[in-house]
Design an enzyme around this catalytic site. Structure first.
Site, mmCIF file in Angstrom:
data_model
loop_
_atom_site.group_PDB
_atom_site.id
_atom_site.type_symbol
_atom_site.label_atom_id
_atom_site.label_comp_id
_atom_site.label_asym_id
_atom_site.label_seq_id
_atom_site.Cartn_x
_atom_site.Cartn_y
_atom_site.Cartn_z
ATOM 1 N N SER A 137 -84.858 -85.204 -53.993
ATOM 2 C CA SER A 137 -84.905 -86.985 -53.343
ATOM 3 C C SER A 137 -84.184 -87.586 -53.178
ATOM 4 O O SER A 137 -83.360 -87.434 -53.906
ATOM 5 C CB SER A 137 -86.712 -87.308 -54.213
ATOM 6 O OG SER A 137 -86.028 -87.698 -55.545
ATOM 7 N N LYS A 138 -84.965 -88.195 -52.957
ATOM 8 C CA LYS A 138 -83.463 -89.815 -52.814
ATOM 9 C C LYS A 138 -83.195 -90.056 -53.868
ATOM 10 O O LYS A 138 -82.155 -90.939 -54.401
ATOM 11 C CB LYS A 138 -84.138 -91.320 -51.663
ATOM 12 C CG LYS A 138 -83.128 -92.629 -51.909
ATOM 13 C CD LYS A 138 -82.400 -92.653 -50.766
ATOM 14 C CE LYS A 138 -81.750 -94.172 -50.465
ATOM 15 N NZ LYS A 138 -81.146 -94.502 -51.284
ATOM 16 N N ARG A 139 -84.017 -90.732 -55.263
ATOM 17 C CA ARG A 139 -83.809 -90.851 -56.050
ATOM 18 C C ARG A 139 -82.716 -89.739 -56.894
ATOM 19 O O ARG A 139 -81.391 -90.645 -58.039
ATOM 20 C CB ARG A 139 -85.339 -90.687 -56.994
ATOM 21 C CG ARG A 139 -85.218 -92.018 -58.273
ATOM 22 C CD ARG A 139 -86.116 -91.797 -59.430
ATOM 23 N NE ARG A 139 -85.908 -90.899 -60.370
ATOM 24 C CZ ARG A 139 -86.186 -92.299 -61.558
ATOM 25 N NH1 ARG A 139 -85.394 -93.147 -60.988
ATOM 26 N NH2 ARG A 139 -85.114 -91.996 -62.621
ATOM 27 N N ASP A 161 -79.523 -90.703 -55.496
ATOM 28 C CA ASP A 161 -78.634 -92.446 -55.969
ATOM 29 C C ASP A 161 -78.500 -92.161 -58.238
ATOM 30 O O ASP A 161 -77.278 -92.662 -57.661
ATOM 31 C CB ASP A 161 -79.784 -93.060 -56.423
ATOM 32 C CG ASP A 161 -80.378 -93.557 -54.838
ATOM 33 O OD1 ASP A 161 -79.845 -93.705 -54.213
ATOM 34 O OD2 ASP A 161 -81.404 -94.016 -54.739
#
Ligand code: GLU
Length: 513
Positions: free
Chosen positions: A265-267, A270
């Protein structure tokens, strides 16, 4: 003879393209090229609520950056234009209407409240899946339950309606996925999906099938998240009378989190500080900037090589592939079923490999710009030499300047441990002799010349060169290890070299025991 291969990449412009989308595009491209077929780009923008300005341009640019060439479709044109679904509504409306006329779909007038009420009713009765289907549709407000004249009156009055698929009650739906094998689903597990929305636009399902048919797509290669929709799609081909020319399906494995569990995921990106989009993306509403592989310094050929091996490999030890080599070895049926762990370190390793292969002159401007921005004089020849000296030691072009710190800056401190171990009488004599030899020398100042001057000076002084090289490096750079010292001196030039030796002799004096 079998039909010419035609595949499509069909992204929705709902934001920046996820790196997994680039892999999907890449696998389509590799397969198309391998089979001598065509690669199409179709923009699936029928969900007006999720439309994001700039996303389509982003997709086109990202594919271009990655070296994925589109043969036909949005931005290129072709015999099946337009390739943007929002410009094809009449085509979908006609097919949806045909399904209604043939009794395979129906109008439904239920309001959002009525649909909610149905869901609540079914949930309260512990029904297995609260959905609009072959059983529940008979309790709803649609052209199956209302009289024909009432249906007509509502439509004439402009009442909002959708067109739903009339899913058969008892039918086997089978498909043979090229990666996953046979998938069997009973039609009772498929709900009466909306095909045409009240705004007159099709849903993804209808538009996708109509377009794949009309655009003569032979293979649908897409992410695993679409596997649950595939039986519905087979049913749609059947209902539309196109089952004979239905494309073959290949559902690609998921990209997994760096730890290996769950979908990337994008998380995760990050948290891990790595990009998940091919290019940097600035959210048009919030202005938030998301990192891109390109801007972080990943080369397209490294990114492509990394992505190609996420879910496929040719079964050999080879890891480095040019695009042509990927095309030659790619085999869709060898794509793995299991998810592929996204290991950013592997991407960095690939970048390291490809940076080494890049011509010095191509990487030099990056160094030159960084050096000049930091106030150093760095003409192109110098930048090129620095690249050649250091490109094997870094993962990204922008790291070369940092790696070159000891070239741009004379040492202000000296590694204490190395000084204690190596700065002795011999070292002082060697550095002094070398400084004197350099001062007396006025030939060309290239690595080889420097090497000879040093060799001769050490022979004359009766010093074994091997014993004093670390001290020499310490004097010149303040450190105990680094890239080729002769080349380093060539780059910093004679005056600077002599100056540094001089400073070291003055500064390090006290360290001598
Ligand atoms: N528009 C769909 C997507 O975003 C395409 C899926 C497909 O390839 O069928 O990802």
């Amino acid at each position: 003879m079998s039909k010419p291969v035609r595949v499509r990449f069909a992204p929705s412009p709902t934001g920046p393209l996820h790196i997994g989308g680039v892999r999907t595009a890449l696998y389509n491209y590799l397969f198309a090229r391998k089979m001598g077929g065509k690669m199409l780009l179709r923009i699936e923008d029928t969900d007006q609520n999720r439309f994001v300005p700039g996303a389509e341009e982003y997709i086109v640019e990202a594919l271009h950056w990655a070296g994925i060439v589109i043969d036909e479709g949005q931005g290129v044109g072709g015999p099946h234009a337009p390739y943007r679904q929002s410009e094809r509504r009449a085509i979908y409306q006609k097919e949806a209407q045909r399904l209604v006329d043939e009794g395979k779909a129906y109008y439904a007038f239920d309001t959002a409240e009525e649909l909610d009420a149905m869901r609540q009713r079914l949930e309260a009765a512990n029904a297995p899946a609260a959905q609009y289907n072959s059983i529940t549709r008979m309790q709803m407000r649609n052209s199956l339950t209302l009289k024909a004249d009432e249906v007509k009156a509502r439509i004439d009055a402009g009442d909002p309606y959708v067109i739903r698929l009339k899913t058969p009650r008892k039918e086997e739906v089978r498909l043979n996925d090229l990666i996953r094998g046979w998938v069997n689903v009973h039609s009772s597990a498929i709900d009466d999906k909306v095909l045409l929305k009240s705004d007159g636009l099709p849903t993804y399902h209808l538009a996708n099938i109509v377009d794949d048919h009309l655009m003569e797509i032979t293979h649908v290669i897409r992410g695993e998240e679409w596997l649950p929709s595939a039986p519905l799609h087979v049913l749609l081909y059947r209902y539309l009378g196109w089952e004979d020319t239905m494309p073959q399906f290949a559902h690609l494995p998921l990209l997994l989190k760096p730890e290996g569990n769950g979908k990337l995921s994008k998380r995760d990106a990050d948290l891990g500080g790595f990009p998940i989009f091919p290019l940097q993306w600035t959210d048009p509403v919030t202005g938030v900037v998301a990192k891109g592989f390109r801007e972080e310094g990943y080369l397209p050929e490294a990114t492509i090589n990394f992505l190609a091996l996420l879910g496929w490999n040719p079964g050999t030890e080879q890891e480095l592939f040019t695009m042509d080599e990927l095309i030659a070895s790619f085999d869709l049926t060898q794509v793995h079923k299991a998810g592929a762990r996204f290991d950013i370190q592997k991407a960095q390793w690939f970048n390291h490999q490809y940076i080494r292969l890049r011509p010095d002159a191509e990487l030099a401007p990056t160094v030159q710009q960084q050096a000049e921005a930091a106030g150093f004089d760095c003409p192109p020849e110098k930048a090129e030499k620095i690249v050649s000296l250091l490109k094997g030691r870094i993962n990204f072009a922008h790291e070369i300047f940092t790696e070159a710190a000891t070239i741009f800056n004379a040492p202000t401190t000296y590694d204490e441990a190395i000084a204690a171990a190596k700065w002795n009488d011999d070292a002082v004599r060697a550095v002094t002799a070398f400084r004197d030899a350099l001062q007396a020398y006025d030939g060309p100042f290239m690595a080889d010349d420097i090497k000879h001057t040093l060799g001769d000076a050490m022979t004359q002084a009766g010093i074994k060169q091997g014993k004093i090289m670390q001290a020499m490096r310490l004097a010149l750079t303040g450190t105990g290890a680094g890239p080729d010292l002769m080349l380093t001196m060539e780059i910093i030039g004679k005056d600077e070299t002599v100056g540094r030796l001089e400073t070291a002799l003055n500064t390090l004096k006290t360290a001598v025991k």
